[in-house]
Design a protein around this motif. Sequence first.
Motif, PDB file in Angstrom:
ATOM      1  N   ALA A  91       0.832  -1.203   0.000  1.00  0.00           N
ATOM      2  CA  ALA A  91       0.000   0.000   0.000  1.00  0.00           C
ATOM      3  C   ALA A  91       0.866   1.252   0.000  1.00  0.00           C
ATOM      4  CB  ALA A  91      -0.925   0.002   1.225  1.00  0.00           C
ATOM      5  N   TYR A  92       1.920   1.234   0.794  1.00  0.00           N
ATOM      6  CA  TYR A  92       2.845   2.379   0.858  1.00  0.00           C
ATOM      7  C   TYR A  92       3.452   2.661  -0.511  1.00  0.00           C
ATOM      8  CZ  TYR A  92       6.910   5.111   2.374  1.00  0.00           C
ATOM      9  OH  TYR A  92       7.869   6.080   2.529  1.00  0.00           O
ATOM     10  N   ASP A  93       3.942   1.616  -1.184  1.00  0.00           N
ATOM     11  CA  ASP A  93       4.554   1.790  -2.505  1.00  0.00           C
ATOM     12  C   ASP A  93       3.552   2.302  -3.527  1.00  0.00           C
ATOM     13  OD1 ASP A  93       7.040   0.986  -1.640  1.00  0.00           O
ATOM     14  OD2 ASP A  93       6.782  -1.107  -2.226  1.00  0.00           O
ATOM     15  N   ALA A  94       2.332   1.761  -3.505  1.00  0.00           N
ATOM     16  CA  ALA A  94       1.309   2.189  -4.461  1.00  0.00           C
ATOM     17  C   ALA A  94       0.942   3.654  -4.254  1.00  0.00           C
ATOM     18  CB  ALA A  94       0.057   1.309  -4.331  1.00  0.00           C
ATOM     19  N   LEU A  95       0.819   4.067  -2.990  1.00  0.00           N
ATOM     20  CA  LEU A  95       0.481   5.455  -2.691  1.00  0.00           C
ATOM     21  C   LEU A  95       1.575   6.403  -3.152  1.00  0.00           C
ATOM     22  CD1 LEU A  95      -0.970   4.903   0.889  1.00  0.00           C
ATOM     23  CD2 LEU A  95      -2.263   5.679  -1.107  1.00  0.00           C
ATOM     24  N   VAL A  96       2.845   6.001  -2.945  1.00  0.00           N
ATOM     25  CA  VAL A  96       3.965   6.834  -3.383  1.00  0.00           C
ATOM     26  C   VAL A  96       3.964   6.979  -4.902  1.00  0.00           C
ATOM     27  CG1 VAL A  96       6.488   6.948  -3.573  1.00  0.00           C
ATOM     28  CG2 VAL A  96       5.432   6.402  -1.385  1.00  0.00           C
ATOM     29  N   SER A  97       3.759   5.878  -5.626  1.00  0.00           N
ATOM     30  CA  SER A  97       3.788   5.913  -7.090  1.00  0.00           C
ATOM     31  C   SER A  97       2.649   6.755  -7.655  1.00  0.00           C
ATOM     32  CB  SER A  97       3.716   4.489  -7.651  1.00  0.00           C
ATOM     33  OG  SER A  97       4.867   3.750  -7.293  1.00  0.00           O
ATOM     34  N   MET A  98       1.444   6.636  -7.090  1.00  0.00           N
ATOM     35  CA  MET A  98       0.330   7.462  -7.534  1.00  0.00           C
ATOM     36  C   MET A  98       0.635   8.941  -7.305  1.00  0.00           C
ATOM     37  SD  MET A  98      -2.964   5.279  -6.223  1.00  0.00           S
ATOM     38  CE  MET A  98      -4.115   6.588  -6.620  1.00  0.00           C
ATOM     39  N   GLY A  99       1.282   9.217  -6.176  1.00  0.00           N
ATOM     40  CA  GLY A  99       1.634  10.599  -5.878  1.00  0.00           C
ATOM     41  C   GLY A  99       2.632  11.157  -6.867  1.00  0.00           C
ATOM     42  N   ILE A 100       3.601  10.346  -7.301  1.00  0.00           N
ATOM     43  CA  ILE A 100       4.613  10.802  -8.251  1.00  0.00           C
ATOM     44  C   ILE A 100       3.975  11.198  -9.576  1.00  0.00           C
ATOM     45  CG2 ILE A 100       6.586  10.055  -9.646  1.00  0.00           C
ATOM     46  CD1 ILE A 100       7.500   8.385  -7.267  1.00  0.00           C
ATOM     47  N   ILE A 101       3.081  10.355 -10.103  1.00  0.00           N
ATOM     48  CA  ILE A 101       2.443  10.650 -11.384  1.00  0.00           C
ATOM     49  C   ILE A 101       1.629  11.941 -11.294  1.00  0.00           C
ATOM     50  CG2 ILE A 101       0.722   9.866 -13.056  1.00  0.00           C
ATOM     51  CD1 ILE A 101       1.589   7.007 -12.443  1.00  0.00           C
ATOM     52  N   SER A 102       0.780  12.036 -10.272  1.00  0.00           N
ATOM     53  CA  SER A 102      -0.073  13.216 -10.126  1.00  0.00           C
ATOM     54  C   SER A 102       0.751  14.477  -9.935  1.00  0.00           C
ATOM     55  CB  SER A 102      -1.006  13.048  -8.915  1.00  0.00           C
ATOM     56  OG  SER A 102      -1.657  11.821  -8.943  1.00  0.00           O
ATOM     57  N   TYR A 103       1.853  14.346  -9.218  1.00  0.00           N
ATOM     58  CA  TYR A 103       2.668  15.503  -8.864  1.00  0.00           C
ATOM     59  C   TYR A 103       3.452  16.050 -10.038  1.00  0.00           C
ATOM     60  CZ  TYR A 103       5.786  18.274  -5.877  1.00  0.00           C
ATOM     61  OH  TYR A 103       6.481  19.283  -5.282  1.00  0.00           O
ATOM     62  N   PHE A 104       3.980  15.168 -10.878  1.00  0.00           N
ATOM     63  CA  PHE A 104       4.834  15.625 -11.966  1.00  0.00           C
ATOM     64  C   PHE A 104       4.049  16.150 -13.170  1.00  0.00           C
ATOM     65  CE2 PHE A 104       8.282  13.430  -9.742  1.00  0.00           C
ATOM     66  CZ  PHE A 104       9.314  14.339  -9.932  1.00  0.00           C
ATOM     67  N   ILE A 105       2.787  15.837 -13.293  1.00  0.00           N
ATOM     68  CA  ILE A 105       1.989  16.416 -14.373  1.00  0.00           C
ATOM     69  C   ILE A 105       1.922  17.943 -14.244  1.00  0.00           C
ATOM     70  CG2 ILE A 105      -0.355  16.603 -15.328  1.00  0.00           C
ATOM     71  CD1 ILE A 105      -0.645  13.583 -14.913  1.00  0.00           C
ATOM     72  N   PRO A 106       1.638  18.510 -13.075  1.00  0.00           N
ATOM     73  CA  PRO A 106       1.700  19.976 -12.950  1.00  0.00           C
ATOM     74  C   PRO A 106       3.085  20.542 -13.218  1.00  0.00           C
ATOM     75  CG  PRO A 106       0.464  19.033 -11.129  1.00  0.00           C
ATOM     76  CD  PRO A 106       1.089  17.886 -11.861  1.00  0.00           C
ATOM     77  N   PHE A 107       4.126  19.769 -12.933  1.00  0.00           N
ATOM     78  CA  PHE A 107       5.480  20.245 -13.207  1.00  0.00           C
ATOM     79  C   PHE A 107       5.710  20.448 -14.700  1.00  0.00           C
ATOM     80  CE2 PHE A 107       8.188  19.033  -9.276  1.00  0.00           C
ATOM     81  CZ  PHE A 107       7.361  19.813  -8.491  1.00  0.00           C
ATOM     82  N   LEU A 108       5.058  19.640 -15.526  1.00  0.00           N
ATOM     83  CA  LEU A 108       5.173  19.830 -16.969  1.00  0.00           C
ATOM     84  C   LEU A 108       4.704  21.239 -17.339  1.00  0.00           C
ATOM     85  CD1 LEU A 108       3.736  16.426 -18.272  1.00  0.00           C
ATOM     86  CD2 LEU A 108       6.133  17.043 -17.920  1.00  0.00           C
ATOM     87  N   PHE A 109       3.588  21.655 -16.750  1.00  0.00           N
ATOM     88  CA  PHE A 109       3.070  23.000 -17.025  1.00  0.00           C
ATOM     89  C   PHE A 109       3.958  24.078 -16.404  1.00  0.00           C
ATOM     90  CE2 PHE A 109      -0.731  20.365 -17.563  1.00  0.00           C
ATOM     91  CZ  PHE A 109      -1.256  20.880 -18.727  1.00  0.00           C
ATOM     92  N   MET A 110       4.466  23.821 -15.202  1.00  0.00           N
ATOM     93  CA  MET A 110       5.290  24.822 -14.529  1.00  0.00           C
ATOM     94  C   MET A 110       6.584  25.094 -15.300  1.00  0.00           C
ATOM     95  SD  MET A 110       6.869  24.875 -10.649  1.00  0.00           S
ATOM     96  CE  MET A 110       8.238  23.750 -11.041  1.00  0.00           C
ATOM     97  N   PHE A 111       7.254  24.025 -15.714  1.00  0.00           N
ATOM     98  CA  PHE A 111       8.511  24.211 -16.444  1.00  0.00           C
ATOM     99  C   PHE A 111       8.263  24.790 -17.839  1.00  0.00           C
ATOM    100  CE2 PHE A 111      10.201  20.923 -13.426  1.00  0.00           C
ATOM    101  CZ  PHE A 111      11.149  21.746 -12.838  1.00  0.00           C
ATOM    102  N   ALA A 112       7.150  24.407 -18.456  1.00  0.00           N
ATOM    103  CA  ALA A 112       6.812  25.009 -19.745  1.00  0.00           C
ATOM    104  C   ALA A 112       6.477  26.496 -19.577  1.00  0.00           C
ATOM    105  CB  ALA A 112       5.636  24.271 -20.381  1.00  0.00           C
ATOM    106  N   SER A 113       5.878  26.843 -18.425  1.00  0.00           N
ATOM    107  CA  SER A 113       5.516  28.237 -18.175  1.00  0.00           C
ATOM    108  C   SER A 113       6.734  29.138 -18.063  1.00  0.00           C
ATOM    109  CB  SER A 113       4.678  28.338 -16.885  1.00  0.00           C
ATOM    110  OG  SER A 113       3.446  27.670 -17.023  1.00  0.00           O
ATOM    111  N   ILE A 114       7.788  28.661 -17.402  1.00  0.00           N
ATOM    112  CA  ILE A 114       8.975  29.512 -17.245  1.00  0.00           C
ATOM    113  C   ILE A 114       9.603  29.804 -18.604  1.00  0.00           C
ATOM    114  CG2 ILE A 114      10.598  27.603 -16.878  1.00  0.00           C
ATOM    115  CD1 ILE A 114      10.752  31.029 -15.159  1.00  0.00           C
TER     116      ILE A 114
END
Length: 460
Positions: A358-381
């Motif tokens: 459960a711990y590993d699955a929660l971490v992996s789901m968090g990584i995917i969700s978290y890095f999608i906004p980073f795509l927009f943030m880095f593209a924004s700069i």
Amino acid sequence: MTELRRALGFRDLVLFYLVTTFSLRWIATAAAAGPVSLVFWMTAAACLFVPMVFTVLELSSRYPEEGGIYVWSKRAFGPFSAFVTGWMYWATNLPYFPGLLYFAAANALYVAGPSAARTYGASPPFFVMFAVAGLGITVLLNVLGLSVGKWLSNAGAIGGWIPIAMLVAFGLYSWSKYGAATPITAASLKPGTGLKDFVFLSTVAFAFGGVESASTMGDEIIDARRTVPRAVIVAGVLIAALYMIGTWCLLLALPKEQISGLQGLLQAVQTMATKSGVAWIVPIAAATITLNAVGGVGGWFAATARLPFVAGIDRFLPPVFGRLHPRWNTPYVALLVQAAIAFVFIFLGQAGTSVRGAYDALVSMGIISYFIPFLFMFASIVKLQREPAGPEVFRVPGGAPVAKLFGVLGFLVSVAAIVLACVPGEDDPNKTLAVVKIVGGSAVLLAIGVIIYFMGKRRS
């Protein structure tokens, strides 16, 4: 509408970044891979953390208002991109809160002694109940306001220094008296090129996320245009140093084979405290590690709740999300809705798997969700370099060319991290189910966000 209160100063912000970005659990996760983790820390810092720090530094100075990453994406790409960015950044914490609370629960057991750890260390009901209680306390303090809630994150940041100080002291003592428990040689520092090595690197990169978090509360920070960049620089240096020094000392204290991602830091303190005749210090270390993790939940909970709040003001979510509490001037509707959904994820993450799975699955789901906004943030700069910057703006050293370079590098690393996060953990007994949870859960979150956006657009 009653205005938000500016409650966060420079000191509060540095502590906030420390508790949201620097997490003790990542030291144990990294050290479990052995000395090569030191190389991975440096690689992740150079490829993601440095670009992230300077991106946040400039964007938060250019556009310091409430919403942070949501506002930056809206400025660069329009309302749809802004909503997707804010939605996924907010959704990141739905699986992240339980994952961090599981880490807190695993260490809290040692406050009661080794017998409690043996009895409940693999007990799903205990972990679920702890996560529910921890989340409930976090919600209450944040509804009362940042002037109250900030003390949980501040205490968590300060609490994190105590076990690190213990680890450094014991690690150096162990090294001088017994030698390194995990030999650090040129061969052990050479990174592999297998899939699991790249998956591990993406996890390490995820550990550096968080310096963008406080910008979502721009209207609640005193002189945000100046305070955020200064706090980002100070906290960024401390965070990178603490991760690498902490990992090194943990390897000095314990063989890598004995390090667990859930309890490794405390195991090191316990082993060395017992050898040194000061075993009484273990419950103190356990309590401060637990406090650090719960403080991290408090900080992230406060930051991300501001995203549905500003989306409610923009009418992409029902206007009730933009409502402030009449007494405490907090976005209480956004906080309570976020809490309700996070409670659901506590139970979903545990379904059909072990505590470790459960711990590993929660971490992996968090990584995917978290890095999608980073795509927009880095593209924004990159895109926003077209807009003129006044003399009050903190610019990336080297100007637009370097800012664009950091944006492209951060974007590529984020893409790689998203792909690698889809690979299930080795300890998960049902890898197919793990992939379905990780990919399916993230896809459902994204789809729900898109549907809500168009429903909100139709209402407006």
